[in-house]
Design an enzyme around this catalytic site. Sequence first.
Site, short mmCIF file in Angstrom:
data_model
loop_
_atom_site.label_atom_id
_atom_site.label_comp_id
_atom_site.label_asym_id
_atom_site.label_seq_id
_atom_site.Cartn_x
_atom_site.Cartn_y
_atom_site.Cartn_z
N TYR A 56 35.76 25.02 5.40
CA TYR A 56 36.53 23.90 4.85
C TYR A 56 37.78 23.64 5.68
O TYR A 56 38.54 24.56 6.01
CB TYR A 56 36.93 24.15 3.40
CG TYR A 56 37.79 23.04 2.85
CD1 TYR A 56 37.25 21.78 2.60
CD2 TYR A 56 39.16 23.22 2.62
CE1 TYR A 56 38.05 20.73 2.14
CE2 TYR A 56 39.96 22.18 2.15
CZ TYR A 56 39.39 20.95 1.92
OH TYR A 56 40.17 19.91 1.46
N GLY A 63 38.36 17.12 0.40
CA GLY A 63 38.29 16.71 -1.00
C GLY A 63 36.85 16.63 -1.46
O GLY A 63 36.04 17.55 -1.27
N HIS A 86 45.20 8.71 4.92
CA HIS A 86 46.08 9.21 3.87
C HIS A 86 47.48 8.61 3.95
O HIS A 86 48.26 8.73 3.01
CB HIS A 86 46.18 10.73 3.92
CG HIS A 86 44.95 11.43 3.40
ND1 HIS A 86 43.68 11.04 3.73
CD2 HIS A 86 44.80 12.51 2.58
CE1 HIS A 86 42.80 11.84 3.15
NE2 HIS A 86 43.46 12.73 2.42
N ASN A 199 49.21 19.20 3.45
CA ASN A 199 48.97 20.00 2.25
C ASN A 199 50.21 20.78 1.81
O ASN A 199 50.26 21.99 2.00
CB ASN A 199 47.84 21.00 2.54
CG ASN A 199 46.59 20.67 1.73
OD1 ASN A 199 46.69 20.29 0.57
ND2 ASN A 199 45.45 20.81 2.36
N ARG A 287 84.02 20.18 -29.20
CA ARG A 287 83.95 21.61 -29.52
C ARG A 287 82.74 22.29 -28.89
O ARG A 287 82.77 23.48 -28.55
CB ARG A 287 83.91 21.76 -31.04
CG ARG A 287 83.92 23.18 -31.52
CD ARG A 287 84.19 23.31 -33.02
NE ARG A 287 83.88 22.16 -33.82
CZ ARG A 287 83.02 22.20 -34.87
NH1 ARG A 287 82.42 23.32 -35.19
NH2 ARG A 287 82.82 21.11 -35.59
#
Length: 514
Positions: A56, A63, A86, A199, A287
Amino acid sequence: MDMHTVVVGTSGTTADDVIAVARGTARIEISKAALDAVSAARRVIDDLAAKPEPVYGVSTGFGALAVRHISPGLRAQLQRNIVRSHAAGMGPRVEREVVRALMFLRLKTLASGRTGVRPVVVETMAALLNAGITPVVHEYGSLGCSGDLAPLSHCALALMGEGEAEGPDGTVRPAAELLAEHGIGPVELREKEGLALLNGTDGMLGMLIMACADLARLFTVADVTAALSLEALLGTDRVLAPELHAIRPHPGQAASAANMLRVLAGSGLTGHHQDDAPRVQDAYSIRCAPQVAGAGRDTLGHARLVAERELASAVDNPVVLPDGRVESNGNFHGAPVAYVLDFLAVAAADLASIAERRTDRLLDKNRSHGLPPFLAGDPGVDSGLMIAQYTQAALVSEMKRLAVPASVDSIPSSAMQEDHVSMGWSAARKLRTAVDGLARVLAVELVAATRGIELRQGLRPAPASRAVLAAVRRAGVEGPGEDRYLAPDLAAADAFVRSGELIEAVESVTGPLD
């Protein structure tokens, strides 16, 4: 910021280095150890690329398309194509400091020796940063999973000599022209390199680091403005006693109370709550100021811890492990960063909300214990700070909307392969808006509180308060009187808050605040 050198090694970087590169003029060097580690990891990738078995990111698609084995002749095209396809961002340009932080953090991971890129990729990324070349990155395009994909792709595109970038002079031009002018050769990507450039959680992490730095200053500003409001409202500082905060030992709460107490030391305005209109207790917005600001401080501490862990991380998929294995993983998922980005937006909104309530109290003659309506010179003829509070309220309302978490709004993508995403980039973008809003809200409180103190004639404010009054007037924020064009005063107060001058004025009297 002074010029200095940031050396990038294999073991991550620091928040200070990220800010020095993103917002300053720091130059980057890659250590020899890092280049050696990068070369060693690349040899592993080259060996795998030569084998017939698909791996891969090296010899497959990406993907949902990872099932296809890519032949050696198409692999360079594959890496170019993933970057080009991309780089699909839309919308306004992202700020220069965000892009520089994003690039530097991606460089940090590339230099870890866990991504499998060649040394030339690391060196070229550093060269772009050192030359002041900033790729054009757009607002939309990241789901915060598989990395900040579109933003990182636009940066990788510039590395290839494609797309557009901003030069050191601020002009946007073709990246190829800018690279050529600075003697930088475009990178021809090889196996794994396109994927390794995309990535990462680098965009959201860069924005987290800068937000943490800004909020650290603003939490201290909020302690000061709360103390000034307490003084203007003739409140009591007895609620700030260290022994009261020791019995509820949240460290942020104790720090905020201590800061307020230092600001109020020697005040002639505190302790009058039993005078003409006796009060048993001050309102919650006065306060409980240390409890609210302190909770924000502790939230910031947690966010910094997450950022430190992420800064020490190598985020990529797949990664080259020390034993030579190349393994897929899910470390690119932005959930850890997204959660704290959302959490900080909640803390910022609440801090703004309590500051606005103090401002409103200063302007209301029924609750301000003797101050004129809206701190006006001649109420009725003058409106004073009435509409300044409207502006503050509008900012707070927006910040409450921005506090709705992005990280629970996952939306599936990539044909359901990426079926749960972090939306961390979106969380970071809205946090930047929230931080800006908080600075403006505190600036309005500062204007109101200093005016309120000056209207307490015959009572002497604390030495630290007097230092703030002098400094804020020098900065162009005028005091009480008839109505005038108010926007410039508010802008000057905003700049005064952001610059650190408010804290410097206080610390000139008190010494360092927490």
